[in-house]
Design an enzyme around this catalytic site. Structure first.
Site, PDB file in Angstrom:
ATOM      1  N   SER A 199       0.860  -1.181   0.000  1.00  0.00           N
ATOM      2  CA  SER A 199       0.000   0.000   0.000  1.00  0.00           C
ATOM      3  C   SER A 199       0.896   1.231   0.000  1.00  0.00           C
ATOM      4  CB  SER A 199      -0.936  -0.041   1.215  1.00  0.00           C
ATOM      5  OG  SER A 199      -1.778   1.088   1.241  1.00  0.00           O
ATOM      6  N   TYR A 242      -5.505   8.277  -6.089  1.00  0.00           N
ATOM      7  CA  TYR A 242      -4.500   7.315  -5.631  1.00  0.00           C
ATOM      8  C   TYR A 242      -4.799   6.911  -4.195  1.00  0.00           C
ATOM      9  CZ  TYR A 242       0.021   5.345  -4.300  1.00  0.00           C
ATOM     10  OH  TYR A 242       1.012   4.514  -3.827  1.00  0.00           O
ATOM     11  N   LYS A 277      -5.672   2.998  -2.711  1.00  0.00           N
ATOM     12  CA  LYS A 277      -4.940   2.346  -1.622  1.00  0.00           C
ATOM     13  C   LYS A 277      -5.813   2.167  -0.380  1.00  0.00           C
ATOM     14  CE  LYS A 277      -0.974   1.705  -3.681  1.00  0.00           C
ATOM     15  NZ  LYS A 277      -0.475   0.343  -3.973  1.00  0.00           N
TER      16      LYS A 277
END
Length: 279
Positions: free
Chosen positions: A136, A150, A154
């Site tokens: 991650s 983004y 994650k």
């Protein structure tokens, strides 16, 4: 399980994925690493000769994943450790990112990792053991301007991984979520993508951070070789953690968010808990 484990790592062309593969192999493990280009396979296979083996796979091609996993098991007998490392960074303020750009980010960072995880789980259930390592980011725990989508990819990765850790614990399948800070890889440079649209109103916040991130590509403070050694050590430990922040920046970012969340909860708690019918 001994250190002579069979590792399967996605995205080993460079960066943290390649470093993890090298250090796992140097501990005695056999490493199958996935690459998207045929010309990269021989180079990876020579990384630690006799211990590293490159295979062709794009994690976005879900129909190909089971065949690659089955071939790995046919050749090596099992998969003890899965590392979902394949992914990229998408930069742009939330309003700047198109739906297509957002979908592509989620396809690779979330759905790709989910598809590989689901393909390996039946094998690990049958083995009654295994370890799934999700690469991650500190951005998977704490958001930042210019990284919203983004962050979302994650956060999603971490969400299903937390649930999986609970679901699979009694099957002796362990899960570790690795949350690196800035490491000296191409993530902030050639491997990243910028939203096509740029809105001037966000230049002082999202745009400023994106410029800063791009400017230190190749000069990040953390060494992927050292980070990889920690990851391999964790996998070979008896009680690996669910979460593994890597680097002082990641530790600071996560501690700051935990403090902020605690303050928010405490400030509104007296009112927010009074939601029952009897209140």
């Amino acid at each position: 399980m001994s250190q002579e484990k069979i590792w399967f790592i996605t995205g080993v062309s460079g960066g943290l994925g390649r470093s993890i593969a090298k250090h796992a192999a140097l501990t005695g493990a056999t490493v199958i690493g996935t690459l998207r280009k045929k010309e990269q396979i021989d180079d990876f296979s020579q990384l630690v000769p006799g211990k590293t083996y490159g295979v062709l796979l794009d994690v976005n091609e879900h129909a190909d994943i089971k065949g690659v996993i089955d071939t790995a098991v046919l050749n090596f007998g099992r998969i003890d450790v899965l590392v979902n490392n394949a992914g990229y960074g998408l930069f742009g303020a939330v309003e700047e990112v198109s739906m297509e750009e957002a979908r592509q980010q989620m396809e690779t960072n979330f759905f790709g990792a989910l598809a590989v995880t689901q393909a390996v789980l039946p094998l690990m259930r049958k083995q009654q053991g295994g370890h799934i390592v999700q690469i991650s980011s500190q951005a998977g725990f704490r958001s930042a301007p210019g990284l919203g989508i983004y962050n979302a990819s994650k956060f999603a990765l971490e969400g299903f991984s937390e649930a999986l850790a609970l679901e699979a614990a009694n099957l002796n399948i362990k899960v570790t979520i690795v949350e690196p800070g800035p490491f000296r890889t191409s993530w902030a440079g050639d491997s990243s993508k910028r939203a096509a649209e740029v809105i001037e109103d966000y230049s002082d916040v999202a745009g400023k951070l994106i410029t800063t991130i791009n400017s230190y590509s190749g000069d990040q403070p953390n060494d992927p070789e050292k980070g990889a050694k920690v990851i391999v050590e964790v996998v070979n430990s008896e009680n690996p953690p669910l979460r593994l922040p890597l680097g002082p920046e990641a530790h600071e970012a996560i501690k700051n968010k935990l403090k902020s969340v605690a303050e928010d909860i405490s400030h509104w708690e007296s009112k927010a808990i009074k939601t029952g019918f009897a209140d």
